[in-house]
Design a protein around this motif. Structure first.
Motif, PDB file in Angstrom:
ATOM      1  N   GLY A  71       0.843  -1.188   0.000  1.00  0.00           N
ATOM      2  CA  GLY A  71       0.000   0.000   0.000  1.00  0.00           C
ATOM      3  C   GLY A  71       0.875   1.233   0.000  1.00  0.00           C
ATOM      4  O   GLY A  71       1.783   1.355   0.833  1.00  0.00           O
ATOM      5  N   PHE A  73       0.596   5.342   0.085  1.00  0.00           N
ATOM      6  CA  PHE A  73      -0.292   6.473   0.359  1.00  0.00           C
ATOM      7  C   PHE A  73       0.518   7.753   0.343  1.00  0.00           C
ATOM      8  O   PHE A  73       1.666   7.785   0.799  1.00  0.00           O
ATOM      9  CB  PHE A  73      -0.964   6.302   1.725  1.00  0.00           C
ATOM     10  CG  PHE A  73      -1.943   5.162   1.772  1.00  0.00           C
ATOM     11  CD1 PHE A  73      -3.304   5.395   1.670  1.00  0.00           C
ATOM     12  CD2 PHE A  73      -1.512   3.853   1.892  1.00  0.00           C
ATOM     13  CE1 PHE A  73      -4.207   4.340   1.694  1.00  0.00           C
ATOM     14  CE2 PHE A  73      -2.395   2.793   1.927  1.00  0.00           C
ATOM     15  CZ  PHE A  73      -3.753   3.039   1.822  1.00  0.00           C
ATOM     16  N   GLU A  88      -4.667   7.281  -1.214  1.00  0.00           N
ATOM     17  CA  GLU A  88      -4.134   6.031  -1.734  1.00  0.00           C
ATOM     18  C   GLU A  88      -3.545   6.290  -3.110  1.00  0.00           C
ATOM     19  O   GLU A  88      -4.197   6.857  -3.989  1.00  0.00           O
ATOM     20  CB  GLU A  88      -5.244   4.990  -1.840  1.00  0.00           C
ATOM     21  CG  GLU A  88      -4.817   3.723  -2.527  1.00  0.00           C
ATOM     22  CD  GLU A  88      -5.945   3.050  -3.272  1.00  0.00           C
ATOM     23  OE1 GLU A  88      -5.626   2.240  -4.158  1.00  0.00           O
ATOM     24  OE2 GLU A  88      -7.112   3.321  -3.003  1.00  0.00           O
ATOM     25  N   TRP A  91      -2.611   0.353  -4.054  1.00  0.00           N
ATOM     26  CA  TRP A  91      -2.902  -0.611  -2.999  1.00  0.00           C
ATOM     27  C   TRP A  91      -3.213  -1.928  -3.680  1.00  0.00           C
ATOM     28  O   TRP A  91      -4.245  -2.079  -4.335  1.00  0.00           O
ATOM     29  CB  TRP A  91      -4.071  -0.108  -2.154  1.00  0.00           C
ATOM     30  CG  TRP A  91      -4.444  -0.935  -0.974  1.00  0.00           C
ATOM     31  CD1 TRP A  91      -3.705  -1.904  -0.352  1.00  0.00           C
ATOM     32  CD2 TRP A  91      -5.676  -0.873  -0.270  1.00  0.00           C
ATOM     33  NE1 TRP A  91      -4.401  -2.425   0.714  1.00  0.00           N
ATOM     34  CE2 TRP A  91      -5.620  -1.810   0.782  1.00  0.00           C
ATOM     35  CE3 TRP A  91      -6.830  -0.115  -0.418  1.00  0.00           C
ATOM     36  CZ2 TRP A  91      -6.664  -2.005   1.666  1.00  0.00           C
ATOM     37  CZ3 TRP A  91      -7.870  -0.312   0.467  1.00  0.00           C
ATOM     38  CH2 TRP A  91      -7.787  -1.238   1.504  1.00  0.00           C
ATOM     39  N   LEU A 103      -4.443  -1.040   5.275  1.00  0.00           N
ATOM     40  CA  LEU A 103      -5.363   0.087   5.437  1.00  0.00           C
ATOM     41  C   LEU A 103      -5.418   0.538   6.893  1.00  0.00           C
ATOM     42  O   LEU A 103      -5.436   1.736   7.183  1.00  0.00           O
ATOM     43  CB  LEU A 103      -6.760  -0.269   4.940  1.00  0.00           C
ATOM     44  CG  LEU A 103      -7.814   0.822   5.108  1.00  0.00           C
ATOM     45  CD1 LEU A 103      -7.420   2.091   4.346  1.00  0.00           C
ATOM     46  CD2 LEU A 103      -9.172   0.323   4.656  1.00  0.00           C
ATOM     47  N   LEU A 120      -9.578   6.746  -0.839  1.00  0.00           N
ATOM     48  CA  LEU A 120      -9.335   5.443  -1.462  1.00  0.00           C
ATOM     49  C   LEU A 120      -9.980   5.409  -2.843  1.00  0.00           C
ATOM     50  O   LEU A 120     -10.980   6.084  -3.083  1.00  0.00           O
ATOM     51  CB  LEU A 120      -9.938   4.323  -0.613  1.00  0.00           C
ATOM     52  CG  LEU A 120      -9.457   4.204   0.828  1.00  0.00           C
ATOM     53  CD1 LEU A 120     -10.283   3.158   1.574  1.00  0.00           C
ATOM     54  CD2 LEU A 120      -7.986   3.855   0.867  1.00  0.00           C
ATOM     55  N   THR A 122     -10.920   2.749  -6.410  1.00  0.00           N
ATOM     56  CA  THR A 122     -11.008   1.419  -6.980  1.00  0.00           C
ATOM     57  C   THR A 122     -11.063   1.571  -8.493  1.00  0.00           C
ATOM     58  O   THR A 122     -11.609   2.546  -9.007  1.00  0.00           O
ATOM     59  CB  THR A 122     -12.233   0.634  -6.438  1.00  0.00           C
ATOM     60  OG1 THR A 122     -12.149  -0.709  -6.911  1.00  0.00           O
ATOM     61  CG2 THR A 122     -13.545   1.251  -6.826  1.00  0.00           C
ATOM     62  N   TYR A 136     -15.550  -0.444   1.140  1.00  0.00           N
ATOM     63  CA  TYR A 136     -15.215   0.916   1.574  1.00  0.00           C
ATOM     64  C   TYR A 136     -16.404   1.563   2.279  1.00  0.00           C
ATOM     65  O   TYR A 136     -16.253   2.200   3.319  1.00  0.00           O
ATOM     66  CB  TYR A 136     -14.786   1.788   0.400  1.00  0.00           C
ATOM     67  CG  TYR A 136     -13.512   1.344  -0.290  1.00  0.00           C
ATOM     68  CD1 TYR A 136     -12.599   0.482   0.311  1.00  0.00           C
ATOM     69  CD2 TYR A 136     -13.216   1.789  -1.567  1.00  0.00           C
ATOM     70  CE1 TYR A 136     -11.444   0.082  -0.330  1.00  0.00           C
ATOM     71  CE2 TYR A 136     -12.052   1.401  -2.222  1.00  0.00           C
ATOM     72  CZ  TYR A 136     -11.178   0.551  -1.596  1.00  0.00           C
ATOM     73  OH  TYR A 136     -10.029   0.169  -2.243  1.00  0.00           O
TER      74      TYR A 136
END
Length: 152
Positions: A71, A73, A88, A91, A103, A120, A122, A136
């Protein structure tokens, strides 16, 4: 075992290990329009001990000699909102338990640094995208925006 990565050489190893695990997936259903993660530019951009200490936070899960989760960040000092957001950047996890632990480490760090927001994402094209969104939301995150991209 989840550990924070602050050594540039360890970052290089972790990125290379994850590249091997996700290369096929990156080709098949990652980002649209042929965009693929570039391990070279990720390594070159973040392989600096000072950056890894203050603005880019990386956690990896190492099983044996190889990483199976990573991950990354970034401490986004948002000019747009006037606050810091832990965003993010990347990840990836082949180990679901490790992915969630990463996380947890990221949110723990955000609290320690008085960062009030975590962002975050996706990938829409990924088959687990819908599941990730529900996960999430279950954790208390709310959908903020949708990004569109076009090739010129």
């Amino acid at each position: 075992m989840i550990k924070r990565i602050t050594d540039p050489e360890e970052l290089k190893k972790a990125v290379n290990d994850l590249h091997v695990l996700f290369e096929t997936e990156d080709e098949s259903f990652a980002h649209v329009l042929g965009l693929k993660h570039s391990k070279e530019t990720i390594i070159n951009s973040f392989s600096n001990a000072k950056i890894l200490a203050f603005d880019v936070f990386v956690w990896g899960n190492k099983e044996g000699d190889n990483y199976d989760a990573l991950g990354i960040f970034i401490n986004d000092k948002s000019i747009k909102f006037g606050v810091n957001i832990l965003s993010e950047f990347l990840w990836l996890s082949k180990n679901p338990k490790a992915g969630f632990k990463i996380l947890k480490e990221a949110t723990k760090l955000a609290r320690e640094k008085n960062i009030s927001y975590v962002s975050l994402s996706t990938v829409e094209n990924h088959p687990l995208s819908e599941r990730n969104e529900k996960f999430y939301e279950k954790l208390g995150f709310v959908k903020d925006s949708t990004t569109f991209i076009g090739k010129l």
